[in-house]
Motif scaffolding. Structure first.
Motif, mmCIF file in Angstrom:
data_model
loop_
_atom_site.group_PDB
_atom_site.id
_atom_site.type_symbol
_atom_site.label_atom_id
_atom_site.label_comp_id
_atom_site.label_asym_id
_atom_site.label_seq_id
_atom_site.Cartn_x
_atom_site.Cartn_y
_atom_site.Cartn_z
ATOM 1 N N HIS A 208 0.856 -1.178 -0.004
ATOM 2 C CA HIS A 208 -0.029 -0.097 0.091
ATOM 3 C C HIS A 208 0.768 1.242 -0.071
ATOM 4 C CE1 HIS A 208 -3.450 -2.573 1.130
ATOM 5 N NE2 HIS A 208 -2.609 -3.205 2.038
ATOM 6 N N PRO A 209 0.246 2.454 -0.594
ATOM 7 C CA PRO A 209 1.093 3.547 -0.505
ATOM 8 C C PRO A 209 1.194 3.965 0.960
ATOM 9 C CG PRO A 209 -1.099 4.045 -1.538
ATOM 10 C CD PRO A 209 -0.699 2.407 -1.292
ATOM 11 N N GLU A 210 2.236 4.151 1.923
ATOM 12 C CA GLU A 210 2.289 4.335 3.132
ATOM 13 C C GLU A 210 2.021 5.842 3.292
ATOM 14 O OE1 GLU A 210 2.818 2.254 5.514
ATOM 15 O OE2 GLU A 210 2.888 0.822 3.793
ATOM 16 N N ASP A 211 2.043 6.682 2.435
ATOM 17 C CA ASP A 211 1.784 7.928 2.898
ATOM 18 C C ASP A 211 0.316 8.215 3.304
ATOM 19 O OD1 ASP A 211 0.840 7.471 0.156
ATOM 20 O OD2 ASP A 211 1.152 9.639 -0.480
ATOM 21 N N TRP A 212 -0.777 7.505 2.990
ATOM 22 C CA TRP A 212 -1.940 7.703 3.353
ATOM 23 C C TRP A 212 -2.429 6.285 3.957
ATOM 24 C CZ3 TRP A 212 -5.674 4.147 1.477
ATOM 25 C CH2 TRP A 212 -5.355 3.788 0.218
ATOM 26 N N TRP A 213 -1.837 5.246 3.567
ATOM 27 C CA TRP A 213 -2.515 3.952 4.167
ATOM 28 C C TRP A 213 -2.434 3.863 5.662
ATOM 29 C CZ3 TRP A 213 -5.497 0.589 2.131
ATOM 30 C CH2 TRP A 213 -5.470 -0.781 2.757
ATOM 31 N N HIS A 214 -1.269 4.543 6.353
ATOM 32 C CA HIS A 214 -1.061 4.870 7.833
ATOM 33 C C HIS A 214 -1.080 6.221 8.134
ATOM 34 C CE1 HIS A 214 -0.026 0.694 8.861
ATOM 35 N NE2 HIS A 214 0.284 0.333 7.665
ATOM 36 N N HIS A 215 -1.616 6.854 7.540
ATOM 37 C CA HIS A 215 -1.719 8.567 7.718
ATOM 38 C C HIS A 215 -3.006 8.655 8.605
ATOM 39 C CE1 HIS A 215 -1.221 12.706 7.525
ATOM 40 N NE2 HIS A 215 -2.639 12.789 7.205
ATOM 41 N N TRP A 216 -2.733 9.213 9.860
ATOM 42 C CA TRP A 216 -4.141 9.368 10.896
ATOM 43 C C TRP A 216 -4.935 10.631 10.400
ATOM 44 C CZ3 TRP A 216 -5.981 6.519 14.966
ATOM 45 C CH2 TRP A 216 -5.307 5.362 15.175
ATOM 46 N N GLY A 217 -6.185 10.288 10.035
ATOM 47 C CA GLY A 217 -7.015 11.244 9.765
ATOM 48 C C GLY A 217 -7.417 10.766 8.413
ATOM 49 N N LEU A 249 0.115 10.682 17.396
ATOM 50 C CA LEU A 249 0.833 11.627 17.758
ATOM 51 C C LEU A 249 1.715 12.263 16.546
ATOM 52 C CD1 LEU A 249 2.128 13.440 19.999
ATOM 53 C CD2 LEU A 249 3.962 11.445 20.186
ATOM 54 N N ARG A 250 2.007 11.314 15.739
ATOM 55 C CA ARG A 250 2.930 11.837 14.368
ATOM 56 C C ARG A 250 2.097 12.809 13.486
ATOM 57 N NH1 ARG A 250 4.346 7.484 10.522
ATOM 58 N NH2 ARG A 250 2.308 7.954 10.043
ATOM 59 N N ASP A 251 0.976 12.437 13.255
ATOM 60 C CA ASP A 251 -0.012 13.149 12.260
ATOM 61 C C ASP A 251 -0.853 14.095 12.833
ATOM 62 O OD1 ASP A 251 1.237 11.668 10.316
ATOM 63 O OD2 ASP A 251 -0.142 10.165 10.593
ATOM 64 N N MET A 252 -1.209 14.027 14.291
ATOM 65 C CA MET A 252 -2.222 14.823 14.619
ATOM 66 C C MET A 252 -1.731 15.659 15.743
ATOM 67 S SD MET A 252 -5.468 12.386 13.985
ATOM 68 C CE MET A 252 -6.822 13.860 14.062
#
Length: 808
Positions: A208-217, A249-252
């Protein structure tokens, strides 16, 4: 127990007064039939996913946004793609699966021609959560990346009588390129009471494209968890805020759960969320129809009790003779109760027959497929017959069995319960017509609201507009996309072809951005963002309130690469956004620069473009222009001429330029009509139930009027002898029956007002509860009552005084 003499007495009583018996039994039978049909509808709507084994153990993970004022504030049942993986890392042993797609979620390509199918991508653990019944093969086959499972009907449609196991299929899903899958098993078709529309299961891709697959939000699919018990699910839910704070924590940032949290929803409750076939607000509709069924049955029962108590007086001398011959009070009470139960049983049987006969018509009117489960219905009707029979027979039994035999036999007329009996019957008429009038008011409001949302101004012309989807398929590259759009524009009759990620009836994306307001603390209000391409506003022609729209003369309108270029974006906002952003007029907003690190310049203000459900709030929205849109595209074709002919032209062009991608297109009218289907269906069912409830009330009133005028023939003869005219007699009789009807209206108005105010609250755009609905319904109820009783009053008033005085 009833002996044959008691049965004979019942038969003679019914046969001597055939009309009363028909009204009594028929009215109750109709009420039972309405109750059965609407009860089946409610049972169907509340049974979604209960067919699944262990359904009570399955929970849906919800993403809950805490964004006051945002169009997306609240819960939805979509989650981040990699959520399950992160959950299982923190909570070893957690059982779950993910589902992406479903109804129309993919395509099957055979012989170079693609067809849209209900394809779902799932994890290999799918069958650990959902125990679908297998016809052949094993659900564990989904752990292999090239295996697929198909439904029984899919296998029959594509392979006929040939065994599908081992056959190959070329399947495309969403934006993924088509791939070959081997059929490893067949599962049973899912029932109609399911929100899962799946005929083909394929494995969820492991890369999967990691930039959004594990992006919180981000949200992209549904996540389901299975627990050993509801208590275990509740305990797990208590750990979710800490999990979100830790992982997000990282994204939000810190305390991420204050902005976005996770919640668990029982699977069986999914049907009444926006992701089910109904929205949460239409749960009110299901409850309302259930109440209509119960109240219609109650009206029928009241009608039955009313006529039964009125007719009981006709048997006073029969009861007196039985007492003279030795019958005691308990025996008489048992006889009356037995007769009442037997009569209700006959009505229940007729009601069941009427429900079975009317069900095909109801299914056609409501777009349903209901059937009667006799194993459940028959025992229920037996209980109903006993309860209603006792309720209807108790008053006559106690009333008549108490009368002294000598007083009854010496009396010139049979007792009818006296003043208390009349008051009881009048009170029952008030109750009946209060409900009937409330039904009339509610039906008027429902019809007016459904008509209003179908014809209200949406900010664009519904006619002459075709929406084409599928342009973002992985098999359509940029060059082919240009050729398709150019071909549409060159077709005769086409005026504009607008491109965007949304359109009438909804689009692909639901995005929001916060826009900071200078001088105010915080990130600012959250607005819906719609990305548009060339001619989007040309196709929809919104009303321009101030400023200008995007055009080619202003190169700065193109937002392509704006973030990398460190420039502001030109945007167009709608009227609702104007209010949220704090501007007092459209002219004041034009030219203003908003936003912090991501500044926007308002170049224009338009009126609302209502693309979504009338039950969905009309969101504050801003539009961003991209000259070359390449993802999540929807084309809106504005044309003149015959809609069918134009749709066929569009289909033909698509078949020439992209035969390997399924053609997905429909008129804007038909796409919008899907939003109205459930309310149309509910209004039809409500109207049928309400109409029959009013009919039952009229039948009861007519029967009571007939009975009372028959008992007052001698009184009418005396009045005419003393000089009363026919008009005086009619006015007297009609006026006495109108009194409870008018009193019923006083009760009906607040009932209908409360019910309709609650129902209308589910619509963002709704009609006002005008007094006209209430006055019109009351006038109609009075007219119905007058028409119902005036025939009896006229017949009684025209009787010759001499005959009336001799009448017994």
């Amino acid at each position: 127990m009833m002996n044959r003499f008691a049965l004979l007495a019942l038969y003679r009583s019914l046969s001597r007064h055939k009309l009363y018996a028909a009204l009594n039994i028929g009215g109750l039978a109709v009420g039972i039939a309405v109750f059965l049909v609407l009860g089946l509808y409610v049972r169907f709507q509340t049974s979604f996913e209960t067919w699944l084994p262990h359904h009570e153990q399955i929970e849906v993970v919800q993403t809950v946004w805490h964004l006051p004022g945002s169009p997306f504030d609240g819960a939805n049942s979509y989650t981040m793609g990699g959520l399950l993986e992160e959950m299982q890392q923190d909570f070893p042993g957690l059982v779950g699966t993910r589902v992406q797609g479903g109804e129309g979620g993919g395509q099957v390509i055979r012989g170079g021609i693609a067809t849209v199918e209900d394809v779902a991508q799932v994890d290999g653990s799918f069958f650990d959560v959902f125990d679908l019944a297998m016809v052949s093969g094993n659900g564990k086959a989904l752990t292999a990346p090239t295996n697929a499972l198909v439904s029984r009907s899919f296998a029959r449609r594509f392979f006929g009588d040939t065994d599908p196991v081992g056959q190959m299929l070329t399947v495309g899903t969403g934006n993924d390129a088509p791939a070959d899958f081997r059929i490893a098993g067949v599962f049973e078709d899912l029932p109609k009471n399911s929100d899962f529309h799946i005929s083909l299961l394929v494995p969820l891709p492991r890369a999967h494209p990691e930039d959004w697959w594990h992006h919180w939000g981000s949200t992209s699919l549904n996540t389901y968890l299975r627990f050993s018990s509801p208590q275990a699910a509740q305990a797990f839910a208590g750990k979710l805020d800490a999990f979100v704070d830790r992982r997000g924590l990282r994204d939000m940032g810190f305390h991420a759960s204050r902005t976005m949290s996770l919640a668990l929803l029982p699977l069986t409750a999914l049907h009444f969320t926006p992701e089910g076939t109904q929205s949460a607000s239409t749960k009110i509709t299901v409850v309302t129809l259930g109440i209509v069924g119960v109240l219609t049955l109650l009206i029928a029962i009241v009608n039955y009790v009313n006529l039964a108590t009125a007719r009981a007086g006709l048997r006073a001398r029969e009861v007196a003779m039985r007492k003279v011959l030795g019958a005691d009070q308990p025996r008489l009470i048992r006889q009356f109760l037995g007769e009442a139960v037997l009569t209700v049983t006959v009505a229940a049987l007729l009601g069941l027959i009427l429900a079975e006969l009317g069900l095909p018509l109801i299914n056609a009117a409501g777009g349903l497929s209901l059937s009667i489960p006799y194993g459940l219905v028959v025992p229920g009707l037996v209980v109903l017959a006993v309860v209603v029979g006792v309720a209807a027979g108790a008053w006559p039994a106690l009333l008549l069995s108490r009368f002294p035999a000598t007083a009854v036999l010496a009396s010139a007329r049979a007792p009818g319960g006296g003043r208390s009996g009349n008051r009881l019957r009048e009170g029952l008429v008030v109750f009946q017509f209060a409900l009937a009038t409330a039904f009339i008011i509610s039906t008027m409001v429902l019809v007016a609201q459904v008509r209003h949302v179908r014809h209200t101004d949406l900010g664009f012309a519904r006619q002459g507009l075709i929406v084409v989807r599928g342009l973002s398929d992985a098999q359509i590259d940029t060059a082919r996309l240009r050729r398709i759009v150019d071909a549409f524009r060159r077709m005769p009759g086409v005026q504009k072809v607008g491109i965007g990620n949304s359109a009438a009836g909804g689009g692909y994306e639901n995005d929001t951005d916060s826009i900071a307001i200078p001088g105010r603390n915080g990130d600012g209000p959250s607005l819906r963002r719609i990305d548009v391409g060339p001619d989007f506003f040309g196709a929809y022609a919104p009303r321009l309130l101030a400023g200008r729209l995007f055009d080619d003369a202003h190169g700065t309108d193109d937002a392509t690469g704006w973030f990398k270029r460190h420039v502001s974006r030109n945007v167009v906002i709608n009227r609702r956004a104007l209010e949220v952003l704090g501007f007092h007029s459209p002219q004041e907003a034009v030219g203003k620069v908003l936003g912090g690190k991501q500044p926007v310049v308002i170049i224009g203000v338009i009126d609302q473009l209502r693309f979504f459900s009338p039950r969905q709030p009309d969101d504050p929205t801003f539009y961003v222009f991209y000259r070359e849109m390449t993802s999540n595209l929807v084309a809106s074709v504005r044309f003149s001429g015959d809609p069918r002919a134009m749709l066929e032209q569009v289909r033909a062009r698509w078949g020439q330029l992209a035969p390997m991608v399924p053609f997905q297109s429909d008129s804007a009218d038909r796409r919008l009509a899907k939003f109205y289907e459930e309310d149309d269906r509910a209004t039809r069912l409500f109207g049928i139930g309400a109409g029959l409830a009013v009919l039952i009330g009229c039948v009861g009133l007519w029967g009571l009027a007939s009975f009372n005028t028959a008992r007052r023939v001698k009184e009418i003869g005396i009045r005419k002898t003393l000089g009363a005219s026919t008009r005086d007699i009619v006015r007297l009789l009609v006026g006495q029956f109108l009194r409870p009807v008018l009193l019923a209206n006083v009760i009906a108005w607040p009932l209908a007002y409360g019910a309709m105010r609650l129902w209308l609250a589910g619509f963002d755009d709704r009609v006002a509860l005008s007094p006209l609905y209430f006055v019109s319904a009351s006038v109609l109820a009075v007219v119905i009552a007058v028409v119902t009783v005036i025939g009896q009053a006229l017949r009684a008033s025209r009787a010759a005084p001499g005959w009336a005085l001799r009448h017994e």
